[in-house]
Design an enzyme around this catalytic site. Structure first.
Site, PDB file in Angstrom:
ATOM      1  CG  HIS A 149      -2.036  -1.277   1.071  1.00 23.54           C
ATOM      2  ND1 HIS A 149      -2.747  -1.575  -0.239  1.00 23.54           N
ATOM      3  CD2 HIS A 149      -2.776  -1.633   2.179  1.00 23.54           C
ATOM      4  CE1 HIS A 149      -3.123  -2.182   0.194  1.00 23.54           C
ATOM      5  NE2 HIS A 149      -3.640  -2.440   1.731  1.00 23.54           N
ATOM      6  CG  HIS A 191      -7.583  -0.375   2.341  1.00 19.12           C
ATOM      7  ND1 HIS A 191      -8.293  -1.360   3.722  1.00 19.12           N
ATOM      8  CD2 HIS A 191      -6.689  -0.844   1.701  1.00 19.12           C
ATOM      9  CE1 HIS A 191      -7.553  -2.472   3.730  1.00 19.12           C
ATOM     10  NE2 HIS A 191      -6.643  -2.482   2.882  1.00 19.12           N
ATOM     11  CD  GLU A 216      -7.777  -3.664  -0.133  1.00 19.21           C
ATOM     12  OE1 GLU A 216      -6.563  -3.433  -0.808  1.00 19.21           O
ATOM     13  OE2 GLU A 216      -8.609  -4.916   0.911  1.00 19.21           O
TER      14      GLU A 216
HETATM   15  C1  BGC Z   1      -4.362  -6.515   2.378  1.00 20.24           C
HETATM   16  C2  BGC Z   1      -4.390  -7.077   3.684  1.00 20.24           C
HETATM   17  C3  BGC Z   1      -3.796  -6.519   4.570  1.00 20.24           C
HETATM   18  C4  BGC Z   1      -5.107  -5.226   4.336  1.00 20.24           C
HETATM   19  C5  BGC Z   1      -4.201  -4.291   5.664  1.00 20.24           C
HETATM   20  C6  BGC Z   1      -5.123  -5.497   2.318  1.00 20.24           C
HETATM   21  O1  BGC Z   1      -5.291  -4.601   0.852  1.00 20.24           O
HETATM   22  O2  BGC Z   1      -4.538  -7.429   1.032  1.00 20.24           O
HETATM   23  O3  BGC Z   1      -3.433  -8.489   3.738  1.00 20.24           O
HETATM   24  O4  BGC Z   1      -4.081  -6.530   5.763  1.00 20.24           O
HETATM   25  O5  BGC Z   1      -5.152  -4.348   2.613  1.00 20.24           O
HETATM   26  O6  BGC Z   1      -3.760  -3.504   5.780  1.00 20.24           O
END
Ligand code: BGC
Length: 383
Positions: A140, A214, A348
Site C-alpha cells: 500500500h 481501503h 479494493e
Molecule cells: C491486504 C491485507 C491487509 C490489509 C490491511 C489488504 O489490502 O490484502 O492483507 O492486511 O490490506 O493492510
C-alpha cells in the site's frame, strides 16, 4: 499499450441482471432526491503543524465525510430499510486515531496499492527498491504512502452533486518510486445515492501506479460486530492464487468448483469456514469480468438484518476482497469499539497485486504524457 490487456472474461447473466438492478435503484433514488450540500469542518493538525479538514458531502439521505489527511473516508451514513441512519464504515472518531498506526481504515492507498514482492521491481533497466512494510513485501505505497500525507482540497459543484477534489504531488523518489506523480481524486455524492470516486494521475517518468480506496464496510452499522451474515456476489470468473506471503503465483485460476466461486449470492461466514488459510478469511484478488475497462458491476453486498445493499462498480480489472482477517481487537475505533476479526469487508478495486513483476497481468506502468484514470462507484440502497 492500454492499461488493460486483453484478459478475456465473459460477462455473465448475473452481471447483466445486477446492472439492471443498479439502474432501477438509481432511478428510485433520483426521484426522492433533495438538494446536495457540501461543508467543511476543522479536523485537527498533523504533528508537523499541517491543518487537516473534513469535507462533508450530503444528498439529503446519505452523508460521506472525507479527510484531507490521507484522502480518508472517515464515515458513510446510510439509511437501513426502516430509514434509520447508521455509519457503515470502520474508522476513528477523531484525527488522532488516523494519525496512529492502523490498517488503512477508509484510506486512499498508493502510489501502488497492495503488494510488491520483496519491495523490488525493474523498470526500463533500472532496479528500484521500496521499503518492506509487510513481512518480506512492500504494501500500500510504503512507510508513508498516500494514506499519510495531507491533500489539497478544492470544493466543486458538479452536475452530479456535491464534490471535493483532493490533489497531491508525490515527488520523484518518494518511497522509492520514480517520477513526480500528480494525483487528483474527485469524490462526489450523487442525488441517486452513489459515492463516486474518480482518480487521475500524470507522471514525468515511467512509474507503476495502482490507486484504490481501503474502506472497511459493515452494512449493519456501528454496533454490528461481524460481516459473517452478509451476502456477497462477485462478478469474477477467475482469481489470482497467492503464496503464503500473499504474492500472486502468476496463475489466473478459474473460481469454478472452489470456495472462491462467489458468482451467486453467498453467505460470507459459511464460505470463510471452507477456507484453509491463516488468519482465516478472504484476502484475494478477483479478476473481474470486465475485459474492456468500462464501468462495470464488480460486487453486490447485502446485509439481511438491516436490509442495506452496497454495489460496487469499477473500471478496474480486479478487486481485493478482504474480510478483515488481521483485525484482532487491538484497533479501538469509533466509540472505543475494539475491532474484531471479520468485523468488516474491504472491496479494493485495483490492478492485480504485484503486477509490476508479472508482465502477463494488466499493465500498471504509467508513462509520461499518458493519463492514469480509474473510476469506482459505490451505490447504496435497501431491500
Ligand atoms: C491486504 C491485507 C491487509 C490489509 C490491511 C489488504 O489490502 O490484502 O492483507 O492486511 O490490506 O493492510
Amino acid at each position: 499499450m492500454s492499461r488493460f490487456t486483453d484478459l478475456r472474461g465473459r460477462a455473465s447473466v448475473f452481471a447483466v441482471g445486477l446492472l439492471l438492478s443498479t439502474a432501477v435503484v438509481g432511478l428510485t433514488g433520483a426521484m426522492n432526491a433533495e438538494a446536495g450540500t457540501l461543508s467543511k469542518v476543522a479536523f485537527g493538525k498533523t504533528p508537523d503543524g499541517k491543518t487537516v479538514d473534513l469535507y462533508v458531502l450530503q444528498n439529503g439521505r446519505i452523508t460521506v465525510k472525507i479527510s484531507t489527511y490521507g484522502a480518508i473516508i472517515t464515515s458513510i451514513e446510510v439509511p437501513d430499510r426502516d430509514g434509520k441512519l447508521d455509519d457503515v464504515v470502520l474508522g476513528f472518531d477523531d484525527l488522532t486515531g488516523y494519525l496512529g498506526k492502523h490498517p488503512y481504515f477508509g484510506a486512499t492507498v498508493g502510489r501502488v496499492a497492495n503488494r510488491v514482492a520483496k519491495g523490488k521491481f525493474t523498470l526500463n533497466g533500472h532496479e528500484y527498491t521500496l521499503a518492506t512494510n509487510n513481512g518480506p513485501n512492500a504494501l500500500h505505497g510504503g512507510l508513508k504512502g498516500f494514506d499519510k500525507v495531507v491533500w489539497k482540497a478544492e470544493e466543486l459543484e458538479s452536475g452530479d452533486g456535491p464534490s471535493v477534489r483532493l490533489s497531491y504531488t508525490s515527488p520523484d523518489g518518494e518511497e522509492g518510486y520514480p517520477g513526480n506523480l500528480s494525483v487528483s481524486i474527485l469524490f462526489t455524492v450523487t442525488a441517486d445515492d452513489k459515492l463516486k470516486i474518480e482518480y487521475a494521475a500524470e507522471t514525468d517518468k515511467a512509474t507503476p501506479v495502482n490507486l484504490s480506496n481501503h474502506s472497511y464496510f459493515n452494512l449493519g452499522g456501528k454496533n454490528s460486530d461481524t460481516i459473517r451474515d452478509h451476502e456477497i456476489t462477485l462478478n469474477a470468473d477467475r482469481y489470482t492464487p497467492v503464496d503464503d506471503t500473499l504474492i500472486p503465483t502468476g496463475e489466473i485460476a478459474p473460481v469454478a468448483d472452489t470456495p472462491y466461486d462467489l458468482r451467486k449470492p453467498t453467505v460470507i461466514g459459511a464460505r470463510i469456514d471452507r477456507l484453509q488459510n491463516e488468519p482465516r478469511g478472504f484476502d484475494h484478488n478477483f479478476v473481474l469480468n470486465n475485459p474492456d475497462g468500462k464501468l462495470t458491476l464488480a460486487a453486490h453486498v447485502y446485509d439481511p438484518k438491516s436490509g442495506r445493499v452496497l454495489e460496487v462498480s469499477t473500471t478496474e480489472p480486479g478487486v481485493q476482497f478482504y474480510t478483515g482477517n488481521f483485525l484482532d481487537g487491538t484497533d479501538k475505533g469509533k466509540g472505543g469499539v475494539a475491532y474484531k476479526q471479520h468485523q468488516a469487508i474491504c472491496l479494493e478495486t485495483q490492478h492485480f497485486p504485484d503486477s509490476i513483476n508479472h508482465p502477463s497481468f494488466p499493465n500498471t506502468v504509467l508513462e509520461p504524457g499518458k493519463k492514469f484514470s480509474q473510476t469506482t462507484v459505490y451505490t447504496f440502497s435497501t431491500r
